[in-house]
Design a protein around this motif. Structure first.
Motif, mmCIF file in Angstrom:
data_model
loop_
_atom_site.group_PDB
_atom_site.id
_atom_site.type_symbol
_atom_site.label_atom_id
_atom_site.label_comp_id
_atom_site.label_asym_id
_atom_site.label_seq_id
_atom_site.Cartn_x
_atom_site.Cartn_y
_atom_site.Cartn_z
ATOM 1 N N VAL A 1 2.708 16.878 -17.095
ATOM 2 C CA VAL A 1 2.615 16.799 -15.637
ATOM 3 C C VAL A 1 1.427 15.909 -15.297
ATOM 4 C CG1 VAL A 1 2.307 18.088 -13.484
ATOM 5 C CG2 VAL A 1 3.575 19.120 -15.387
ATOM 6 N N THR A 2 1.655 14.927 -14.439
ATOM 7 C CA THR A 2 0.607 13.963 -14.083
ATOM 8 C C THR A 2 0.408 13.925 -12.577
ATOM 9 O OG1 THR A 2 1.082 12.568 -16.008
ATOM 10 C CG2 THR A 2 -0.102 11.539 -14.178
ATOM 11 N N LEU A 3 -0.844 13.980 -12.172
ATOM 12 C CA LEU A 3 -1.230 13.848 -10.767
ATOM 13 C C LEU A 3 -1.841 12.465 -10.564
ATOM 14 C CD1 LEU A 3 -1.661 15.231 -7.939
ATOM 15 C CD2 LEU A 3 -3.975 15.793 -8.753
ATOM 16 N N LYS A 4 -1.328 11.735 -9.610
ATOM 17 C CA LYS A 4 -1.845 10.402 -9.280
ATOM 18 C C LYS A 4 -2.637 10.498 -7.975
ATOM 19 C CE LYS A 4 -0.016 5.875 -7.823
ATOM 20 N NZ LYS A 4 1.258 5.113 -7.619
ATOM 21 N N ILE A 5 -3.829 9.963 -7.976
ATOM 22 C CA ILE A 5 -4.702 10.009 -6.797
ATOM 23 C C ILE A 5 -5.144 8.592 -6.460
ATOM 24 C CG2 ILE A 5 -6.784 10.990 -5.762
ATOM 25 C CD1 ILE A 5 -6.743 13.097 -8.046
ATOM 26 N N LYS A 6 -4.862 8.152 -5.252
ATOM 27 C CA LYS A 6 -5.364 6.853 -4.794
ATOM 28 C C LYS A 6 -6.329 7.122 -3.643
ATOM 29 C CE LYS A 6 -2.710 3.230 -4.776
ATOM 30 N NZ LYS A 6 -1.680 2.208 -4.419
ATOM 31 N N TYR A 7 -7.547 6.609 -3.784
ATOM 32 C CA TYR A 7 -8.600 6.900 -2.822
ATOM 33 C C TYR A 7 -8.608 5.900 -1.659
ATOM 34 C CZ TYR A 7 -10.297 10.074 -6.435
ATOM 35 O OH TYR A 7 -10.402 11.090 -7.360
ATOM 36 N N GLU A 8 -9.466 6.182 -0.681
ATOM 37 C CA GLU A 8 -9.535 5.364 0.528
ATOM 38 C C GLU A 8 -9.883 3.908 0.238
ATOM 39 O OE1 GLU A 8 -12.595 6.989 2.993
ATOM 40 O OE2 GLU A 8 -14.003 7.230 1.334
ATOM 41 N N ASP A 9 -10.599 3.654 -0.863
ATOM 42 C CA ASP A 9 -10.957 2.281 -1.220
ATOM 43 C C ASP A 9 -9.938 1.646 -2.164
ATOM 44 O OD1 ASP A 9 -11.404 3.723 -3.501
ATOM 45 O OD2 ASP A 9 -13.492 3.116 -3.767
ATOM 46 N N PHE A 10 -8.765 2.293 -2.326
ATOM 47 C CA PHE A 10 -7.652 1.825 -3.151
ATOM 48 C C PHE A 10 -7.907 1.967 -4.652
ATOM 49 C CE2 PHE A 10 -6.746 -0.071 0.905
ATOM 50 C CZ PHE A 10 -5.362 -0.014 0.997
ATOM 51 N N SER A 11 -9.026 2.535 -5.030
ATOM 52 C CA SER A 11 -9.213 2.857 -6.448
ATOM 53 C C SER A 11 -8.270 4.010 -6.800
ATOM 54 C CB SER A 11 -10.663 3.244 -6.733
ATOM 55 O OG SER A 11 -11.038 4.407 -6.002
ATOM 56 N N PRO B 1 -14.288 12.478 -5.341
ATOM 57 C CA PRO B 1 -15.481 11.742 -4.917
ATOM 58 C C PRO B 1 -15.365 11.098 -3.539
ATOM 59 C CG PRO B 1 -14.215 10.449 -6.484
ATOM 60 C CD PRO B 1 -13.561 11.788 -6.415
ATOM 61 N N LYS B 2 -14.168 10.935 -3.029
ATOM 62 C CA LYS B 2 -13.982 10.280 -1.735
ATOM 63 C C LYS B 2 -12.653 10.698 -1.141
ATOM 64 C CE LYS B 2 -14.296 6.739 -4.672
ATOM 65 N NZ LYS B 2 -14.555 5.383 -5.194
ATOM 66 N N ALA B 3 -12.383 10.261 0.087
ATOM 67 C CA ALA B 3 -11.142 10.623 0.776
ATOM 68 C C ALA B 3 -9.940 10.019 0.054
ATOM 69 C CB ALA B 3 -11.194 10.142 2.224
ATOM 70 N N VAL B 4 -8.814 10.677 0.212
ATOM 71 C CA VAL B 4 -7.600 10.315 -0.523
ATOM 72 C C VAL B 4 -6.558 9.750 0.442
ATOM 73 C CG1 VAL B 4 -5.700 11.220 -1.928
ATOM 74 C CG2 VAL B 4 -8.038 12.068 -2.272
ATOM 75 N N ARG B 5 -5.955 8.620 0.052
ATOM 76 C CA ARG B 5 -4.916 8.001 0.892
ATOM 77 C C ARG B 5 -3.519 8.239 0.325
ATOM 78 N NH1 ARG B 5 -2.762 2.950 0.458
ATOM 79 N NH2 ARG B 5 -3.177 2.622 2.673
#
Length: 369
Positions: free
Chosen positions: A291-301, A332-336
């Protein structure tokens, strides 16, 4: 100088079984025939995996919460999924496909693309082939199938929905652009609800509206998908039927309108993504150990977090792992964007079984959805 021989117009069929899981249950349980029925969940919890056409008349559809479905139809029948049975019938259906062509690209247990440009029966009419395939499926399994016929996969997929259930339709090359111009944007295969809403906000309500926007505008607005949208509304879709296509993962994701920071908001959003993933898992009948969780942050990282277990996890365990991955360390930061998927799937052996004859016939075929 010798003139180049133009590529022939392809003859592509998309076959889609009608309410497959629900139809199997009604076939195997005569007392349920003609009655509203769903596969999956129960009156108080769970999610609908499939709904019979009788249930759809009450506004019940797949991915709907079972409790809501029960309120819409108090006499609704809930059937427990039997994926071994669905796979058994899926294999019989694919055997019918292989009577006509080895160029078969299964999308799930209940649908596939077929390239019948050159076929084993020597028939010139793909429309006739689709009719014969549907008839043989009915004779062999007792189930109804719908089909779409056109010169590419995109149009064949759209056509298969036009005369459901138990029907077929075709879109000829000379009719494609006019047909697509009139098609509501939400009916375009590959344009989901969220994208359709975004398009409608900028005045794109049908194909004719979409056609007015330049490639530059669409790529700026929708990224790489903009190229796809620009082409498909013009009837251009070059993806070939891929008989050796092996799915390596299955996932669902969502980009939020506003970046999210609180764990509560992220957990709630992850829940809806999880439910969409479960819908796709049920439709495909596959399982995965990772199972994999993908997280893209507000700065697109972007970051991915994964966990692999020894046994294929059941649905509830997938949710537990998803929450564990989300909360294992502070964000560490907001998530988009959040995405959730499974890999290390259980379909390699099944694929080899289905495709054994293909590997003999096409040992070096290269290899897309």
């Amino acid at each position: 100088m010798e003139e180049a021989i133009p590529n022939p117009v392809r003859k592509i069929i998309h076959v889609d079984m009608d309410a497959f899981y629900a139809s199997v249950e009604q076939m195997d349980h005569p007392e349920w025939r003609g009655k509203p029925l769903v596969v999956g969940g129960n009156e108080s919890r769970g999610v609908v995996a499939a709904a019979s056409y009788e249930a759809r008349k009450y506004g019940i559809f797949s991915a709907m919460a079972s409790a809501i479905a029960a309120r819409k139809c108090p006499h609704l029948i809930f059937a427990k999924p039997r994926f071994d049975r669905y796979k058994e019938l899926s294999l019989q259906i694919r055997e019918v496909f292989y009577e006509y062509t080895d160029l078969v690209e299964p999308l799930s247990l209940d649908e596939a693309f077929l390239d019948v440009t050159e076929n084993k029966m020597g028939l010139n009419s793909a429309i006739l082939i689709a009719k014969q395939i549907r008839s043989k499926i009915k004779e062999k399994t007792g189930l109804n199938a719908s089909a779409g016929v056109s010169y590419n996969k995109f149009l064949a997929k759209i056509a298969s929905d036009l005369n459901k259930p138990n029907g077929q339709a075709y879109i000829l090359p000379e009719d494609a652009e006019e047909f697509l111009e009139k098609l509501p944007i939400g009916k375009f295969f590959g344009i989901g609800k969220v994208t359709a809403e975004k398009m409608q906000k900028i005045g794109i309500h049908n194909g004719a509206d979409l056609k007015q926007f330049s490639l530059q505008f669409l790529t700026k607005k929708f990224g790489k998908s903009g190229i796809h949208y620009y082409n498909i509304v013009r009837g251009i879709h070059l993806s070939e039927v891929q008989p050796h296509r092996v799915r390596k993962s299955l996932s669902a994701e969502n980009t939020f309108e506003k970046d999210l920071s609180s764990i509560e908001d992220l957990t709630n959003s992850l829940k809806s993504i999880y439910e969409e993933l479960i819908k796709r898992i049920r439709k495909s009948g596959i399982k995965g150990r990772t199972v994999t969780l993908k997280i893209k942050y507000e700065d697109f990282s972007q970051q991915t977090r994964s966990k692999t277990v020894d046994q294929y996890p059941e649905e509830e365990m997938i949710w537990e792992i998803a929450v564990e991955l989300l909360t294992q360390e502070e964000l560490p930061k907001a998530v988009r964007l959040l995405g959730l998927g499974i890999s290390n799937l259980n379909i390699i052996e099944e694929h080899q079984h289905f495709g054994e004859q293909l590997l003999i016939q096409f040992p070096s075929q290269p290899r897309e959805s």
